[in-house]
Design an enzyme around this catalytic site. Structure first.
Site, PDB file in Angstrom:
ATOM      1  N   MET A 135      43.463  36.192  37.535  1.00 56.91           N
ATOM      2  CA  MET A 135      44.484  35.200  37.214  1.00 56.91           C
ATOM      3  C   MET A 135      44.078  34.194  36.124  1.00 56.91           C
ATOM      4  SD  MET A 135      45.926  34.654  41.107  1.00 56.91           S
ATOM      5  CE  MET A 135      47.351  33.702  40.589  1.00 56.91           C
ATOM      6  N   ASP A 194      38.827  43.244  46.168  1.00 59.83           N
ATOM      7  CA  ASP A 194      39.886  43.997  46.841  1.00 59.83           C
ATOM      8  C   ASP A 194      40.426  45.019  45.853  1.00 59.83           C
ATOM      9  OD1 ASP A 194      42.554  42.855  45.474  1.00 59.83           O
ATOM     10  OD2 ASP A 194      41.128  41.225  45.698  1.00 59.83           O
ATOM     11  N   GLU A 197      32.579  30.888  43.295  1.00 56.21           N
ATOM     12  CA  GLU A 197      32.433  31.960  42.304  1.00 56.21           C
ATOM     13  C   GLU A 197      31.333  31.679  41.268  1.00 56.21           C
ATOM     14  OE1 GLU A 197      36.645  34.088  41.769  1.00 56.21           O
ATOM     15  OE2 GLU A 197      36.783  31.920  41.557  1.00 56.21           O
TER      16      GLU A 197
HETATM   17  N1  ADE Z   1      41.604  38.037  42.277  1.00 53.30           N
HETATM   18  C1  ADE Z   1      41.027  38.776  43.235  1.00 53.30           C
HETATM   19  N2  ADE Z   1      41.865  39.702  43.714  1.00 53.30           N
HETATM   20  C2  ADE Z   1      43.018  39.559  43.025  1.00 53.30           C
HETATM   21  C3  ADE Z   1      44.272  40.210  43.076  1.00 53.30           C
HETATM   22  N3  ADE Z   1      44.496  41.205  43.931  1.00 53.30           N
HETATM   23  N4  ADE Z   1      45.244  39.778  42.227  1.00 53.30           N
HETATM   24  C4  ADE Z   1      45.016  38.767  41.365  1.00 53.30           C
HETATM   25  N5  ADE Z   1      43.850  38.117  41.298  1.00 53.30           N
HETATM   26  C5  ADE Z   1      42.857  38.507  42.113  1.00 53.30           C
END
Ligand code: ADE
Length: 237
Positions: free
Chosen positions: A181, A205, A17
């Site tokens: 997170m 996503d 990242e």
């Molecule tokens: N980082 C990338 N996609 C995520 C997701 N769906 N939930 C939490 N952290 C993420």
């Protein structure tokens, strides 16, 4: 932004990242603390400390505190991927945070749900000057169909996948754009330590049932190059 000579901290949860940043640092030196490699070097004449924090709020808070207390970092930027929650936010888009919340924090009934106990705040604001600089760098770094959004990011110690998990966060924070997170933990450390910070996330996503699909390939092929382009521009300007 803070007027002291900048000492930059650049954080991500995972090495991919950070893009190519670590490879571009001149005269790098490494200090290993709490199992993490803190790499110090020069970038365009500025002192930079780069580190991968690992995943989650505790890992992020430990790493941010170390950057500030051990290395004198006084400007902190976090980059990485996130799940898109905003209606207009698509895979591949980029979100720069203006505010962050911890969506999994609740000391109810002692304090209102979401409020950080004794800090008296639910939403933490990013530094406006640093955030604007990051936004300009991000805008210039977009390619193809990528779009830039700015607003609220929610953080918590859960990978969000599936409608119910995602909707629970939207119900509490209707203006939320993305979920990840670490960001709000870094925001809290920086708020309490008086350090300006900013957060940029590429949407890997949309927090649905397929959220984990192609995650690693997305980081390598889309998020890492984007981070490289953004950080190159941030330091060029
Ligand atoms: N980082 C990338 N996609 C995520 C997701 N769906 N939930 C939490 N952290 C993420």
């Amino acid at each position: 932004m803070n007027k002291a000579t900048p000492v930059w901290g650049l954080m991500a949860a995972l090495p991919e990242e950070l893009g190519d940043l670590v490879h571009r640092l001149q005269a790098p030196t490494t200090h290993r603390i709490a199992g993490r490699d803190f790499i110090q070097g020069q970038l365009q004449g500025q002192t930079v400390h780069a580190v991968t924090a690992r995943i989650g709020k505790v890992a992020a808070a430990l790493t941010a505190t170390t950057l500030i207390e051990r290395f004198g970092v006084n400007h902190l930027v976090f980059v990485g991927v996130a799940g898109g929650l905003g209606q207009q936010v698509r895979r591949g888009d980029v979100v720069v945070a203006h505010e962050l919340v911890q969506h999994d924090l609740s000391a109810w009934p002692l304090f209102p749900r979401g409020e950080i106990p004794l800090l008296g705040k639910t939403r933490l604001s990013c530094d406006p000057t640093l955030t604007q600089a990051l936004q300009i760098a991000a805008q210039e770094a977009l390619v193809g169909e990528q779009r830039l959004h700015s607003g609220l990011i929610a953080s918590g110690d859960q990978f969000i996948q599936g409608h119910d998990m995602a909707q629970r966060i939207r119900d509490h924070y209707p203006d939320v754009l993305a979920v990840e997170m670490e960001g709000a933990a870094v925001a809290q450390v920086c708020e309490e330590c008086g350090v300006p910070f900013a957060v940029l996330r590429t949407i890997s996503d949309v927090a649905d049932d397929g959220a984990a699909h192609d995650f690693v390939a997305f980081m390598r092929d889309t998020a890492a190059p984007l981070a490289s382009r953004v950080l190159a521009r941030l330091f060029a300007g």
